[in-house]
Design a protein around this motif. Structure first.
Motif, PDB file in Angstrom:
ATOM      1  N   TYR A  36      11.611  31.732  99.137  1.00 22.33           N
ATOM      2  CA  TYR A  36      12.200  31.789 100.477  1.00 22.33           C
ATOM      3  C   TYR A  36      11.625  32.905 101.359  1.00 22.33           C
ATOM      4  CZ  TYR A  36      15.461  31.778 104.323  1.00 22.33           C
ATOM      5  OH  TYR A  36      15.991  31.745 105.587  1.00 22.33           O
ATOM      6  N   LYS A  38       8.827  34.180 101.552  1.00 24.84           N
ATOM      7  CA  LYS A  38       7.410  33.961 101.868  1.00 24.84           C
ATOM      8  C   LYS A  38       7.205  32.817 102.855  1.00 24.84           C
ATOM      9  CE  LYS A  38       6.256  35.490  97.234  1.00 24.84           C
ATOM     10  NZ  LYS A  38       5.762  35.089  95.916  1.00 24.84           N
ATOM     11  N   THR A  39       8.277  32.142 103.239  1.00 28.22           N
ATOM     12  CA  THR A  39       8.178  30.977 104.120  1.00 28.22           C
ATOM     13  C   THR A  39       8.382  31.371 105.583  1.00 28.22           C
ATOM     14  OG1 THR A  39      10.548  30.477 103.975  1.00 28.22           O
ATOM     15  CG2 THR A  39       9.103  29.482 102.289  1.00 28.22           C
ATOM     16  N   ASP A  40       8.018  30.463 106.483  1.00 27.10           N
ATOM     17  CA  ASP A  40       8.288  30.676 107.912  1.00 27.10           C
ATOM     18  C   ASP A  40       9.786  30.826 108.152  1.00 27.10           C
ATOM     19  OD1 ASP A  40       5.583  30.520 108.616  1.00 27.10           O
ATOM     20  OD2 ASP A  40       5.677  28.349 108.899  1.00 27.10           O
ATOM     21  N   TRP A  93      15.581  22.368 102.116  1.00 21.08           N
ATOM     22  CA  TRP A  93      14.590  22.653 103.167  1.00 21.08           C
ATOM     23  C   TRP A  93      14.791  21.749 104.371  1.00 21.08           C
ATOM     24  CZ3 TRP A  93      12.794  27.177 102.846  1.00 21.08           C
ATOM     25  CH2 TRP A  93      12.400  27.755 101.636  1.00 21.08           C
TER      26      TRP A  93
END
Length: 115
Positions: A36, A38-40, A93
Motif C-alpha cells: 500500500y 508504495k502505490t499512488d 483496490w
C-alpha cells in the motif's frame, strides 16, 4: 495524540481500523500492508492504523465502526468515506479507486505527477 495523527492534519489519510484476532485484518496485512505505501493511492492517502477500541477518540465526526477491517478515508481527520471489510485485493483496490475518484482530486493529482 499519536504522531501519526499529528502528521495527518491537512491531507487525506486512509484510517485502517483493525482489532487483534481479526482474520480479515491479518489477511489484509499479509497481502497489502507492505504494498500500500508504495502505490499512488498510498502516497495520496497514507495509511494510519488504529485499533477499534481507540478510533472514536482519535478521529472527529466518525460513524461507529462495527466490522474490522474498516478503511476510513479522511481529510483533516474528518471522515468522508469508508470501505468496510476485506475479501480480496482486487475488490479492495477497485473500491478504493472508486472512493478516491468520487471524493477527492486523486485523478487530477495523479495526472500531474505522471506528466
Amino acid at each position: 495524540m499519536s504522531s501519526n495523527f499529528l502528521n495527518a492534519a491537512d491531507k487525506f489519510n486512509l484510517i485502517y481500523v483493525e482489532q487483534q484476532g481479526c482474520i480479515y485484518c491479518e489477511i489484509w496485512d499479509e497481502e497489502l500492508s507492505a504494498i500500500y505505501p508504495k502505490t499512488d493511492e498510498g502516497n495520496f492517502a497514507p495509511l494510519v492504523r488504529v485499533d477499534i477500541s481507540e478510533y472514536e477518540e482519535k478521529i472527529e465526526f466518525v460513524n461507529p465502526v462495527v466490522f474490522t477491517p474498516t478503511f476510513i478515508l479522511t481529510k483533516n481527520l474528518r471522515e468522508i468515506a469508508r470501505i468496510e471489510g476485506y475479501i480480496g485485493d482486487d475488490l479492495f483496490w477497485g473500491m478504493l479507486e472508486v472512493v478516491l475518484k468520487r471524493e477527492t482530486n486523486f485523478d487530477e493529482d495523479l495526472i500531474k505527477v505522471n506528466e
